[in-house]
Design a protein around this motif. Structure first.
Motif, PDB file in Angstrom:
ATOM      1  N   PRO A   1       0.954   9.103 -69.935  1.00 41.94           N
ATOM      2  CA  PRO A   1       1.028  10.372 -70.673  1.00 41.94           C
ATOM      3  C   PRO A   1       0.759  11.539 -69.724  1.00 41.94           C
ATOM      4  N   PRO A   2       1.302  12.722 -70.061  1.00 41.17           N
ATOM      5  CA  PRO A   2       1.113  13.856 -69.149  1.00 41.17           C
ATOM      6  C   PRO A   2      -0.342  14.312 -69.117  1.00 41.17           C
ATOM      7  N   VAL A   3      -0.688  14.922 -68.012  1.00 41.31           N
ATOM      8  CA  VAL A   3      -1.946  15.664 -67.960  1.00 41.31           C
ATOM      9  C   VAL A   3      -1.718  16.959 -68.724  1.00 41.31           C
ATOM     10  N   GLU A   4      -2.667  17.311 -69.594  1.00 38.62           N
ATOM     11  CA  GLU A   4      -2.479  18.491 -70.438  1.00 38.62           C
ATOM     12  C   GLU A   4      -2.139  19.725 -69.593  1.00 38.62           C
ATOM     13  N   GLY A   5      -1.069  20.396 -69.969  1.00 38.64           N
ATOM     14  CA  GLY A   5      -0.662  21.628 -69.285  1.00 38.64           C
ATOM     15  C   GLY A   5       0.247  21.400 -68.091  1.00 38.64           C
ATOM     16  N   CYS A   6       0.431  20.142 -67.690  1.00 32.22           N
ATOM     17  CA  CYS A   6       1.270  19.847 -66.514  1.00 32.22           C
ATOM     18  C   CYS A   6       2.540  19.147 -66.991  1.00 32.22           C
ATOM     19  N   TYR A   7       3.596  19.912 -67.214  1.00 34.20           N
ATOM     20  CA  TYR A   7       4.807  19.369 -67.815  1.00 34.20           C
ATOM     21  C   TYR A   7       6.007  19.621 -66.910  1.00 34.20           C
ATOM     22  N   GLY A   8       7.009  18.768 -67.062  1.00 32.32           N
ATOM     23  CA  GLY A   8       8.199  18.875 -66.224  1.00 32.32           C
ATOM     24  C   GLY A   8       8.002  18.095 -64.936  1.00 32.32           C
ATOM     25  N   CYS A   9       8.647  18.558 -63.873  1.00 34.02           N
ATOM     26  CA  CYS A   9       8.589  17.848 -62.589  1.00 34.02           C
ATOM     27  C   CYS A   9       7.208  18.030 -61.957  1.00 34.02           C
ATOM     28  N   GLN A  10       6.569  16.889 -61.646  1.00 33.04           N
ATOM     29  CA  GLN A  10       5.227  16.888 -61.060  1.00 33.04           C
ATOM     30  C   GLN A  10       5.260  16.076 -59.766  1.00 33.04           C
ATOM     31  N   ALA A  11       4.310  16.318 -58.893  1.00 34.97           N
ATOM     32  CA  ALA A  11       4.238  15.552 -57.636  1.00 34.97           C
ATOM     33  C   ALA A  11       3.273  14.383 -57.793  1.00 34.97           C
ATOM     34  N   SER A  12       3.744  13.180 -57.441  1.00 34.39           N
ATOM     35  CA  SER A  12       2.862  12.009 -57.326  1.00 34.39           C
ATOM     36  C   SER A  12       2.574  11.804 -55.849  1.00 34.39           C
ATOM     37  N   TYR A  13       1.339  11.537 -55.515  1.00 35.07           N
ATOM     38  CA  TYR A  13       0.956  11.257 -54.128  1.00 35.07           C
ATOM     39  C   TYR A  13       0.653   9.769 -54.010  1.00 35.07           C
ATOM     40  N   ILE A  14       1.529   9.049 -53.309  1.00 36.09           N
ATOM     41  CA  ILE A  14       1.425   7.595 -53.215  1.00 36.09           C
ATOM     42  C   ILE A  14       0.747   7.234 -51.893  1.00 36.09           C
ATOM     43  N   PRO A  15      -0.425   6.577 -51.953  1.00 34.51           N
ATOM     44  CA  PRO A  15      -1.116   6.244 -50.696  1.00 34.51           C
ATOM     45  C   PRO A  15      -0.271   5.317 -49.834  1.00 34.51           C
ATOM     46  N   ARG A  16      -0.334   5.558 -48.500  1.00 39.13           N
ATOM     47  CA  ARG A  16       0.331   4.652 -47.558  1.00 39.13           C
ATOM     48  C   ARG A  16      -0.752   4.111 -46.620  1.00 39.13           C
ATOM     49  N   GLY A  17      -0.408   3.859 -45.382  1.00 42.12           N
ATOM     50  CA  GLY A  17      -1.400   3.330 -44.447  1.00 42.12           C
ATOM     51  C   GLY A  17      -2.490   4.352 -44.160  1.00 42.12           C
ATOM     52  N   PRO A  18      -3.599   3.867 -43.545  1.00 41.41           N
ATOM     53  CA  PRO A  18      -4.725   4.766 -43.264  1.00 41.41           C
ATOM     54  C   PRO A  18      -4.359   5.917 -42.332  1.00 41.41           C
ATOM     55  N   ASP A  19      -3.310   5.721 -41.509  1.00 43.92           N
ATOM     56  CA  ASP A  19      -2.934   6.775 -40.559  1.00 43.92           C
ATOM     57  C   ASP A  19      -1.739   7.585 -41.030  1.00 43.92           C
ATOM     58  N   GLU A  20      -1.322   7.339 -42.273  1.00 46.22           N
ATOM     59  CA  GLU A  20      -0.130   8.049 -42.763  1.00 46.22           C
ATOM     60  C   GLU A  20      -0.494   8.964 -43.921  1.00 46.22           C
ATOM     61  N   ASP A  21       0.195  10.078 -43.984  1.00 47.87           N
ATOM     62  CA  ASP A  21       0.035  10.935 -45.163  1.00 47.87           C
ATOM     63  C   ASP A  21       0.622  10.220 -46.371  1.00 47.87           C
ATOM     64  N   PRO A  22       0.100  10.507 -47.563  1.00 44.98           N
ATOM     65  CA  PRO A  22       0.702   9.882 -48.752  1.00 44.98           C
ATOM     66  C   PRO A  22       2.164  10.302 -48.916  1.00 44.98           C
ATOM     67  N   ALA A  23       2.953   9.405 -49.496  1.00 49.43           N
ATOM     68  CA  ALA A  23       4.329   9.760 -49.847  1.00 49.43           C
ATOM     69  C   ALA A  23       4.285  10.659 -51.077  1.00 49.43           C
ATOM     70  N   VAL A  24       5.127  11.660 -51.099  1.00 48.02           N
ATOM     71  CA  VAL A  24       5.202  12.548 -52.262  1.00 48.02           C
ATOM     72  C   VAL A  24       6.462  12.178 -53.042  1.00 48.02           C
ATOM     73  N   VAL A  25       6.262  11.805 -54.296  1.00 49.78           N
ATOM     74  CA  VAL A  25       7.367  11.357 -55.152  1.00 49.78           C
ATOM     75  C   VAL A  25       7.369  12.221 -56.410  1.00 49.78           C
ATOM     76  N   ASN A  26       8.529  12.716 -56.777  1.00 49.34           N
ATOM     77  CA  ASN A  26       8.620  13.501 -58.019  1.00 49.34           C
ATOM     78  C   ASN A  26       8.585  12.589 -59.239  1.00 49.34           C
ATOM     79  N   ARG A  27       7.929  13.068 -60.271  1.00 45.63           N
ATOM     80  CA  ARG A  27       7.994  12.370 -61.555  1.00 45.63           C
ATOM     81  C   ARG A  27       8.145  13.432 -62.645  1.00 45.63           C
ATOM     82  N   TRP A  28       8.569  12.988 -63.847  1.00 46.93           N
ATOM     83  CA  TRP A  28       8.804  13.940 -64.938  1.00 46.93           C
ATOM     84  C   TRP A  28       7.905  13.584 -66.106  1.00 46.93           C
TER      85      TRP A  28
END
Ligand code: SAM
Length: 143
Positions: free
Chosen positions: A72-99
């Motif tokens: 379910p959405p976080v209240e007030g955060c609607y439409g296209c949102q950024a998901s931050y997916i953890p990767r390796g310890p030396d990598e920045d998280p992947a940013v994936v759009n979700r709706w």
């Protein structure tokens, strides 16, 4: 790989075909018409509905079912949102759009794309689990 795991889990099940593909590309490129299209916290959450819903509708027989789940959405955060997916310890998280949308908004969006009998509910999480429910959508290809 997930496809290998799926083959191990359902060996020789009659009629089953397993594909690994982007949902938009796969559904847009097949002539198969499906009885149902389902997405479990998957493509229907991570694909712009303005792009996905016409393709799903065209892939379903009239009366076919389109069902999907997502958080379910976080209240007030609607439409296209950024998901931050953890990767390796030396990598920045992947940013994936979700709706993310509230149930009423999902119903309007689906009806606007030719789906009928739309039901959207928020299922409570199992007791003792993390406090994250499931937004569950069921709709019918309206012909
Ligand atoms: C949060 S995981 C959920 C996986 C699984 N359905 C489950 O419930 O455990 C999201 C999945 O959606 C898949 N996904 C996201 N966008 C997709 C797309 N456009 N086409 C196909 N799969 C997609 C990702 O590859 C990933 O496996």
């Amino acid at each position: 790989m997930q496809l290998d795991k799926a083959r191990e889990r359902w060996p020789g099940v009659g009629g089953i075909e397993l594909h690994q593909a982007d949902a938009l590309t796969y559904l847009g490129g097949t002539f198969t018409i499906f009885d149902a299209v389902c997405s479990v916290f998957g493509a229907a959450w991570f694909t712009d509905p303005a792009l996905l819903l016409p393709v799903v509708r065209a892939s379903l027989k009239p009366g076919g079912v389109f069902a999907f789940s997502q958080r379910p959405p976080v209240e007030g955060c609607y439409g296209c949102q950024a998901s931050y997916i953890p990767r390796g310890p030396d990598e920045d998280p992947a940013v994936v759009n979700r709706w993310d949308y509230e149930p009423d908004a999902w119903a309007l969006i689906l009806k606007g794309h030719g789906f009928v009998d739309v039901s959207v509910s928020v299922l409570a999480p199992p007791s003792g689990s993390r406090h994250m429910g499931t937004l569950f959508v069921r709709s019918i290809q309206g012909g």
